[in-house]
Write an enzyme that holds these catalytic residues in place. Sequence first.
Site, PDB file in Angstrom:
ATOM      1  N   SER A  27       0.817  -1.213   0.000  1.00 34.64           N
ATOM      2  CA  SER A  27       0.000   0.000   0.000  1.00 34.64           C
ATOM      3  C   SER A  27       0.850   1.262   0.000  1.00 34.64           C
ATOM      4  O   SER A  27       0.652   2.166  -0.805  1.00 34.64           O
ATOM      5  CB  SER A  27      -0.929   0.001   1.218  1.00 34.64           C
ATOM      6  OG  SER A  27      -1.645   1.217   1.308  1.00 34.64           O
ATOM      7  N   GLN A  28       1.831   1.339   0.911  1.00 34.26           N
ATOM      8  CA  GLN A  28       2.702   2.514   0.952  1.00 34.26           C
ATOM      9  C   GLN A  28       3.816   2.431  -0.086  1.00 34.26           C
ATOM     10  O   GLN A  28       4.171   3.436  -0.720  1.00 34.26           O
ATOM     11  CB  GLN A  28       3.302   2.663   2.346  1.00 34.26           C
ATOM     12  CG  GLN A  28       2.325   3.153   3.409  1.00 34.26           C
ATOM     13  CD  GLN A  28       1.910   4.598   3.210  1.00 34.26           C
ATOM     14  OE1 GLN A  28       2.653   5.421   2.684  1.00 34.26           O
ATOM     15  NE2 GLN A  28       0.696   4.910   3.635  1.00 34.26           N
ATOM     16  N   ARG A  48      11.271  -9.590  -3.133  1.00 33.91           N
ATOM     17  CA  ARG A  48      11.701 -10.980  -3.107  1.00 33.91           C
ATOM     18  C   ARG A  48      11.746 -11.544  -4.530  1.00 33.91           C
ATOM     19  O   ARG A  48      10.963 -11.124  -5.387  1.00 33.91           O
ATOM     20  CB  ARG A  48      10.738 -11.841  -2.287  1.00 33.91           C
ATOM     21  CG  ARG A  48      10.550 -11.429  -0.855  1.00 33.91           C
ATOM     22  CD  ARG A  48       9.653 -12.430  -0.129  1.00 33.91           C
ATOM     23  NE  ARG A  48       8.442 -12.711  -0.862  1.00 33.91           N
ATOM     24  CZ  ARG A  48       7.313 -12.011  -0.748  1.00 33.91           C
ATOM     25  NH1 ARG A  48       7.256 -10.979   0.073  1.00 33.91           N
ATOM     26  NH2 ARG A  48       6.250 -12.349  -1.436  1.00 33.91           N
ATOM     27  N   GLN A  86       9.968  -7.105   9.629  1.00 32.03           N
ATOM     28  CA  GLN A  86      11.041  -6.139   9.385  1.00 32.03           C
ATOM     29  C   GLN A  86      12.372  -6.558  10.007  1.00 32.03           C
ATOM     30  O   GLN A  86      13.428  -6.452   9.375  1.00 32.03           O
ATOM     31  CB  GLN A  86      10.642  -4.763   9.920  1.00 32.03           C
ATOM     32  CG  GLN A  86       9.684  -4.014   9.029  1.00 32.03           C
ATOM     33  CD  GLN A  86       9.454  -2.585   9.484  1.00 32.03           C
ATOM     34  OE1 GLN A  86      10.216  -2.031  10.277  1.00 32.03           O
ATOM     35  NE2 GLN A  86       8.393  -1.966   8.992  1.00 32.03           N
ATOM     36  N   HIS A 108       6.931   3.752  10.213  1.00 29.26           N
ATOM     37  CA  HIS A 108       6.357   3.473  11.534  1.00 29.26           C
ATOM     38  C   HIS A 108       7.517   3.107  12.448  1.00 29.26           C
ATOM     39  O   HIS A 108       8.470   2.449  12.021  1.00 29.26           O
ATOM     40  CB  HIS A 108       5.346   2.327  11.443  1.00 29.26           C
ATOM     41  CG  HIS A 108       4.717   1.943  12.751  1.00 29.26           C
ATOM     42  ND1 HIS A 108       4.329   2.867  13.708  1.00 29.26           N
ATOM     43  CD2 HIS A 108       4.404   0.725  13.276  1.00 29.26           C
ATOM     44  CE1 HIS A 108       3.807   2.238  14.749  1.00 29.26           C
ATOM     45  NE2 HIS A 108       3.846   0.943  14.514  1.00 29.26           N
ATOM     46  N   GLY A 134      -1.707   4.341   1.271  1.00 30.66           N
ATOM     47  CA  GLY A 134      -0.905   4.540   0.087  1.00 30.66           C
ATOM     48  C   GLY A 134      -1.670   5.029  -1.138  1.00 30.66           C
ATOM     49  O   GLY A 134      -1.217   5.960  -1.813  1.00 30.66           O
ATOM     50  N   ASP A 191       0.315   5.634  18.094  1.00 38.64           N
ATOM     51  CA  ASP A 191      -0.272   4.802  17.045  1.00 38.64           C
ATOM     52  C   ASP A 191      -0.848   3.520  17.637  1.00 38.64           C
ATOM     53  O   ASP A 191      -1.997   3.149  17.358  1.00 38.64           O
ATOM     54  CB  ASP A 191       0.794   4.477  16.001  1.00 38.64           C
ATOM     55  CG  ASP A 191       0.255   3.646  14.850  1.00 38.64           C
ATOM     56  OD1 ASP A 191      -0.334   4.234  13.927  1.00 38.64           O
ATOM     57  OD2 ASP A 191       0.425   2.412  14.869  1.00 38.64           O
ATOM     58  N   SER A 252     -29.468  15.282  14.399  1.00 44.00           N
ATOM     59  CA  SER A 252     -30.663  15.859  15.030  1.00 44.00           C
ATOM     60  C   SER A 252     -30.353  16.340  16.441  1.00 44.00           C
ATOM     61  O   SER A 252     -29.392  15.886  17.082  1.00 44.00           O
ATOM     62  CB  SER A 252     -31.773  14.801  15.090  1.00 44.00           C
ATOM     63  OG  SER A 252     -31.429  13.789  16.027  1.00 44.00           O
TER      64      SER A 252
END
Length: 330
Positions: A27-28, A48, A86, A108, A134, A191, A252
């Site tokens: 995504s990023q 990979r 990671q 992150h 992303g 986070d 409302s």
Amino acid sequence: MAKIYYEKDAKPEVLEGQKIAIIGYGSQGHAHAQNLTDSGLDVVVGLREGDPDIETVKGLGIAVATVEEAAAMGDIVMILIPDDVQARVYRDSIRPGLKSGNALFFAHGFNIHYSQIVPPDDIDVIMVAPKGPGPMVRQMFVEGGGVPSLVAVYQDYSGMALDRGLAYAKGLGAARAGVIETTFKEETETDLFGEQAVLCGGCSELIKAGFDTLVEAGYQPEIAYFECLHELKLIVDLIHYHGISGMRQRVSDTAEYGDLTRGPEVISPEVREVMKGILDDVQTGRFASEWVLENQANRATMEALRRREAEHPIEELGKQLRSMMSWLNE
């Protein structure tokens, strides 16, 4: 108040002649690779062997290599793969290629803050974290705008770490909207707390508790679903665009009065104390240790919890009701 940087504060020349290795193309990753390339920066994507995205990246005219090759080529290495892998990928494929004066970037702070990754002393360690998914990072860039970002420096070996971070953020388009200075500690802890207490954990349990309360009181599950889950999007969208006060102005008067008088009963002082306990788990590293051990145990507890949650009546009912809504794209 936080310090906010804009395009005028960035020095793009600090990235001249620097190759940026983007590790991952999720995504990023896809947004970073494309935005930085379109900003005239030298990008290589590390994937990979056999990754299906290799041909996609090549088709965009962006260089692609194995993770090991990309990390060795890069002056800047941005890690954009899931938190739980990671440390292993860094140890096996990135660390061997790092050279003195390189910069290791993150979106992150988890692995740095909780010492799952311990970088060498002779590199910069920087965070640039767009505050949006992303696809939105890419879309806003293409449209001439940007998604706000965070920037943080954990280690400043070169003496130019912040400048490198701001130049990278400018390349993403984030400096068009604003880049907010923070720390790895602050970003990581807020986070995790937000996810657990409000955005995911708190919200999911609140929805189920409301649904269960109505069904146990004899109301039809379908009606309970609409009132406690389906209509949540309307309220969240109003808050997203107008803030909490703006949302209250647009519902409302009955709903607003119920909000103002009953909301504090639901989120009682006892609930706030529980939130403090959750924050303490994050701050002390107890949650991080638990999550690391959970991954080492092949996520046995997590998989059991997933199965249990999938069996909640609101899930099967939700599938049936959403099938009635042609405008929803599963």
